[in-house]
Motif scaffolding. Sequence first.
Motif, PDB file in Angstrom:
ATOM      1  N   ALA A  93       0.839  -1.197   0.000  1.00 24.89           N
ATOM      2  CA  ALA A  93       0.000   0.000   0.000  1.00 24.89           C
ATOM      3  C   ALA A  93       0.873   1.246   0.000  1.00 24.89           C
ATOM      4  CB  ALA A  93      -0.917   0.001   1.209  1.00 24.89           C
ATOM      5  N   GLU A  94       0.399   2.278  -0.683  1.00 21.62           N
ATOM      6  CA  GLU A  94       1.109   3.553  -0.639  1.00 21.62           C
ATOM      7  C   GLU A  94       0.832   4.234   0.697  1.00 21.62           C
ATOM      8  OE1 GLU A  94       1.724   5.296  -4.996  1.00 21.62           O
ATOM      9  OE2 GLU A  94      -0.377   5.386  -4.350  1.00 21.62           O
ATOM     10  N   PRO A  95       1.731   5.122   1.128  1.00 19.48           N
ATOM     11  CA  PRO A  95       1.493   5.842   2.380  1.00 19.48           C
ATOM     12  C   PRO A  95       0.155   6.584   2.361  1.00 19.48           C
ATOM     13  CG  PRO A  95       3.752   6.171   1.627  1.00 19.48           C
ATOM     14  CD  PRO A  95       3.043   5.456   0.517  1.00 19.48           C
ATOM     15  N   LEU A  96      -0.574   6.478   3.455  1.00 23.55           N
ATOM     16  CA  LEU A  96      -1.863   7.128   3.684  1.00 23.55           C
ATOM     17  C   LEU A  96      -3.017   6.504   2.903  1.00 23.55           C
ATOM     18  CD1 LEU A  96      -0.833  10.901   3.859  1.00 23.55           C
ATOM     19  CD2 LEU A  96      -1.105   9.272   5.730  1.00 23.55           C
ATOM     20  N   ALA A  97      -2.801   5.341   2.293  1.00 27.97           N
ATOM     21  CA  ALA A  97      -3.895   4.679   1.578  1.00 27.97           C
ATOM     22  C   ALA A  97      -5.018   4.285   2.529  1.00 27.97           C
ATOM     23  CB  ALA A  97      -3.375   3.453   0.829  1.00 27.97           C
ATOM     24  N   LEU A  98      -4.675   3.704   3.660  1.00 30.67           N
ATOM     25  CA  LEU A  98      -5.697   3.302   4.628  1.00 30.67           C
ATOM     26  C   LEU A  98      -6.402   4.518   5.213  1.00 30.67           C
ATOM     27  CD1 LEU A  98      -3.852   0.411   6.505  1.00 30.67           C
ATOM     28  CD2 LEU A  98      -5.823   0.192   4.987  1.00 30.67           C
ATOM     29  N   GLU A  99      -5.618   5.573   5.473  1.00 32.44           N
ATOM     30  CA  GLU A  99      -6.214   6.788   6.030  1.00 32.44           C
ATOM     31  C   GLU A  99      -7.211   7.410   5.051  1.00 32.44           C
ATOM     32  OE1 GLU A  99      -2.273   6.254   8.136  1.00 32.44           O
ATOM     33  OE2 GLU A  99      -3.123   5.880   6.140  1.00 32.44           O
ATOM     34  N   ALA A 100      -6.886   7.372   3.763  1.00 33.81           N
ATOM     35  CA  ALA A 100      -7.804   7.920   2.749  1.00 33.81           C
ATOM     36  C   ALA A 100      -9.101   7.112   2.701  1.00 33.81           C
ATOM     37  CB  ALA A 100      -7.122   7.939   1.385  1.00 33.81           C
ATOM     38  N   ARG A 101      -8.976   5.783   2.729  1.00 29.92           N
ATOM     39  CA  ARG A 101     -10.191   4.950   2.720  1.00 29.92           C
ATOM     40  C   ARG A 101     -11.035   5.198   3.962  1.00 29.92           C
ATOM     41  NH1 ARG A 101      -9.669  -1.355   3.591  1.00 29.92           N
ATOM     42  NH2 ARG A 101      -9.284  -0.486   5.666  1.00 29.92           N
ATOM     43  N   ASP A 102     -10.369   5.294   5.117  1.00 31.34           N
ATOM     44  CA  ASP A 102     -11.105   5.514   6.360  1.00 31.34           C
ATOM     45  C   ASP A 102     -11.767   6.892   6.374  1.00 31.34           C
ATOM     46  OD1 ASP A 102     -10.285   3.022   7.135  1.00 31.34           O
ATOM     47  OD2 ASP A 102      -8.743   3.724   8.535  1.00 31.34           O
ATOM     48  N   ALA A 103     -11.110   7.883   5.775  1.00 33.52           N
ATOM     49  CA  ALA A 103     -11.694   9.225   5.715  1.00 33.52           C
ATOM     50  C   ALA A 103     -12.929   9.231   4.827  1.00 33.52           C
ATOM     51  CB  ALA A 103     -10.661  10.226   5.205  1.00 33.52           C
ATOM     52  N   LEU A 104     -12.886   8.487   3.731  1.00 34.67           N
ATOM     53  CA  LEU A 104     -14.060   8.370   2.860  1.00 34.67           C
ATOM     54  C   LEU A 104     -15.201   7.699   3.616  1.00 34.67           C
ATOM     55  CD1 LEU A 104     -15.461   8.544   0.098  1.00 34.67           C
ATOM     56  CD2 LEU A 104     -14.358   6.360  -0.492  1.00 34.67           C
ATOM     57  N   ALA A 105     -14.887   6.623   4.326  1.00 29.85           N
ATOM     58  CA  ALA A 105     -15.917   5.909   5.089  1.00 29.85           C
ATOM     59  C   ALA A 105     -16.502   6.787   6.185  1.00 29.85           C
ATOM     60  CB  ALA A 105     -15.318   4.633   5.677  1.00 29.85           C
ATOM     61  N   ALA A 106     -15.662   7.590   6.830  1.00 32.21           N
ATOM     62  CA  ALA A 106     -16.144   8.453   7.912  1.00 32.21           C
ATOM     63  C   ALA A 106     -17.103   9.515   7.389  1.00 32.21           C
ATOM     64  CB  ALA A 106     -14.960   9.111   8.614  1.00 32.21           C
ATOM     65  N   GLN A 107     -16.845  10.021   6.180  1.00 28.72           N
ATOM     66  CA  GLN A 107     -17.737  11.025   5.612  1.00 28.72           C
ATOM     67  C   GLN A 107     -19.131  10.462   5.331  1.00 28.72           C
ATOM     68  OE1 GLN A 107     -16.548  14.211   2.855  1.00 28.72           O
ATOM     69  NE2 GLN A 107     -14.826  12.868   2.375  1.00 28.72           N
ATOM     70  N   LEU A 108     -19.161   9.183   4.982  1.00 27.23           N
ATOM     71  CA  LEU A 108     -20.425   8.550   4.601  1.00 27.23           C
ATOM     72  C   LEU A 108     -20.810   7.472   5.614  1.00 27.23           C
ATOM     73  CD1 LEU A 108     -19.639   8.247   0.777  1.00 27.23           C
ATOM     74  CD2 LEU A 108     -20.983  10.027   1.934  1.00 27.23           C
ATOM     75  N   ALA A 109     -20.598   7.796   6.876  1.00 22.46           N
ATOM     76  CA  ALA A 109     -20.798   6.805   7.937  1.00 22.46           C
ATOM     77  C   ALA A 109     -22.234   6.314   8.032  1.00 22.46           C
ATOM     78  CB  ALA A 109     -20.356   7.397   9.281  1.00 22.46           C
ATOM     79  N   ASP A 110     -23.191   7.144   7.610  1.00 22.89           N
ATOM     80  CA  ASP A 110     -24.590   6.703   7.664  1.00 22.89           C
ATOM     81  C   ASP A 110     -24.983   5.856   6.457  1.00 22.89           C
ATOM     82  OD1 ASP A 110     -24.642   8.582   5.666  1.00 22.89           O
ATOM     83  OD2 ASP A 110     -26.255   9.800   6.553  1.00 22.89           O
ATOM     84  N   GLY A 111     -24.038   5.659   5.525  1.00 24.65           N
ATOM     85  CA  GLY A 111     -24.301   4.818   4.371  1.00 24.65           C
ATOM     86  C   GLY A 111     -25.015   5.507   3.229  1.00 24.65           C
ATOM     87  N   GLN A 112     -25.458   6.743   3.435  1.00 22.11           N
ATOM     88  CA  GLN A 112     -26.227   7.444   2.410  1.00 22.11           C
ATOM     89  C   GLN A 112     -25.332   8.407   1.627  1.00 22.11           C
ATOM     90  OE1 GLN A 112     -29.522   6.489   1.941  1.00 22.11           O
ATOM     91  NE2 GLN A 112     -28.798   4.997   3.454  1.00 22.11           N
ATOM     92  N   VAL A 113     -25.505   8.433   0.309  1.00 22.53           N
ATOM     93  CA  VAL A 113     -24.686   9.297  -0.534  1.00 22.53           C
ATOM     94  C   VAL A 113     -25.534   9.840  -1.672  1.00 22.53           C
ATOM     95  CG1 VAL A 113     -23.881   7.382  -2.001  1.00 22.53           C
ATOM     96  CG2 VAL A 113     -22.502   9.464  -1.819  1.00 22.53           C
ATOM     97  N   LEU A 114     -25.257  11.074  -2.058  1.00 28.84           N
ATOM     98  CA  LEU A 114     -25.884  11.694  -3.217  1.00 28.84           C
ATOM     99  C   LEU A 114     -24.897  11.661  -4.369  1.00 28.84           C
ATOM    100  CD1 LEU A 114     -27.556  14.770  -1.480  1.00 28.84           C
ATOM    101  CD2 LEU A 114     -28.468  12.465  -1.832  1.00 28.84           C
ATOM    102  N   ILE A 115     -25.361  11.254  -5.530  1.00 27.33           N
ATOM    103  CA  ILE A 115     -24.486  10.943  -6.665  1.00 27.33           C
ATOM    104  C   ILE A 115     -24.816  11.849  -7.835  1.00 27.33           C
ATOM    105  CG2 ILE A 115     -23.752   9.124  -8.264  1.00 27.33           C
ATOM    106  CD1 ILE A 115     -25.055   7.181  -6.030  1.00 27.33           C
ATOM    107  N   GLU A 116     -23.801  12.516  -8.365  1.00 23.02           N
ATOM    108  CA  GLU A 116     -23.947  13.328  -9.572  1.00 23.02           C
ATOM    109  C   GLU A 116     -23.047  12.713 -10.643  1.00 23.02           C
ATOM    110  OE1 GLU A 116     -22.646  17.744 -11.117  1.00 23.02           O
ATOM    111  OE2 GLU A 116     -23.330  17.560  -9.044  1.00 23.02           O
ATOM    112  N   ASP A 117     -23.616  12.065 -11.621  1.00 20.69           N
ATOM    113  CA  ASP A 117     -22.824  11.412 -12.650  1.00 20.69           C
ATOM    114  C   ASP A 117     -21.998  12.433 -13.425  1.00 20.69           C
ATOM    115  OD1 ASP A 117     -23.783   8.888 -12.028  1.00 20.69           O
ATOM    116  OD2 ASP A 117     -25.465   9.033 -13.418  1.00 20.69           O
ATOM    117  N   ALA A 118     -20.766  12.058 -13.763  1.00 20.34           N
ATOM    118  CA  ALA A 118     -19.877  12.931 -14.525  1.00 20.34           C
ATOM    119  C   ALA A 118     -20.337  12.989 -15.985  1.00 20.34           C
ATOM    120  CB  ALA A 118     -18.445  12.406 -14.444  1.00 20.34           C
ATOM    121  N   PRO A 119     -19.922  14.035 -16.719  1.00 19.81           N
ATOM    122  CA  PRO A 119     -20.282  14.110 -18.143  1.00 19.81           C
ATOM    123  C   PRO A 119     -19.911  12.850 -18.919  1.00 19.81           C
ATOM    124  CG  PRO A 119     -19.412  16.205 -17.411  1.00 19.81           C
ATOM    125  CD  PRO A 119     -19.230  15.260 -16.260  1.00 19.81           C
ATOM    126  N   GLN A 120     -18.712  12.319 -18.666  1.00 24.61           N
ATOM    127  CA  GLN A 120     -18.349  11.000 -19.201  1.00 24.61           C
ATOM    128  C   GLN A 120     -18.504  10.033 -18.037  1.00 24.61           C
ATOM    129  OE1 GLN A 120     -14.814  10.548 -21.708  1.00 24.61           O
ATOM    130  NE2 GLN A 120     -14.292   8.710 -20.551  1.00 24.61           N
TER     131      GLN A 120
END
Length: 284
Positions: A93-120
């Motif tokens: 793993a690269e440095p801070l890989a686990l921290e990045a994943r955990d930060a993403l999980a912490a932001q969406l801790a309630d499991g709910q996310v709003l999604i805006e599809d990209a142009p492509q």
Amino acid sequence: MASFRKSTAVRPDLQPARAAWHATVFERHACGARVLLWCLFLFLSAQAAADVEWRRGEVVKFIDGDTLVLHSGETIRLVGINTPEMATDDRPAEPLALEARDALAAQLADGQVLIEDAPQPRDRYGRTLAYLFRTDGASVQEALLGKGLASAVVILPNDRYLDRFIRAEQAAHRAERGIWALPYYAPAPAGEIRGGYQFVRARLSRIEMGKKWFAFSVEKDLVILVRRSEWEAGFAYPPGALDQATIAVRGWFSKKKARVTLVINHPFMLERCGIDPQRLCSGD
């Protein structure tokens, strides 16, 4: 908590969250002659914001800092950023890989996310490319950039919110947060490219301008490729301006034997040291 077995399109109930992101404020007053154009501008901006469609999803798995899976089985790659890579069978793993994943999980801790599809909206692996928001309208990508756990990237046509992403990255960079504090992520010389996503700093030694591609070479170590059509559409200076220039680039480097290639299609990915806004070249 409500459960969503598949992503569903939503519009009316997301106005408060959408307003938090697009931040358009109207005062209740009549538009006089002097403010008519300004009011019209604000009205059109609000209409553009309202036209953005978000859909709701339920997250069941976080793969890494920029990839997650929904209950529906849809895999989403957060567009506009890149986070450190998790371990694979052939590399740690690269440095801070686990921290990045955990930060993403912490932001969406309630499991709910709003999604805006990209142009492509799809990448070559079949993943959905999307901008993600919490239910309060906060940008998930922007938060990761602000923590120094991601860097901004652009692959056209997916350049939405780039200015916001740049500002968040710059704030983290100036504060030396996350990846910006580690020597591992410092721009490497062309002879020390690892492959995969990386920052590289080098002096160009040769420019070839073909009918379809512009090729910028660093001795025999590296060639940076830009389609002629994309250069002419997006770069504000002629390719000859890079002759013998010191540059810093970011992106996914492909290593084949002794040759390394980087393909880009947006000027943000190539920085002229001492000329462009200094990001990877900071300190010059």
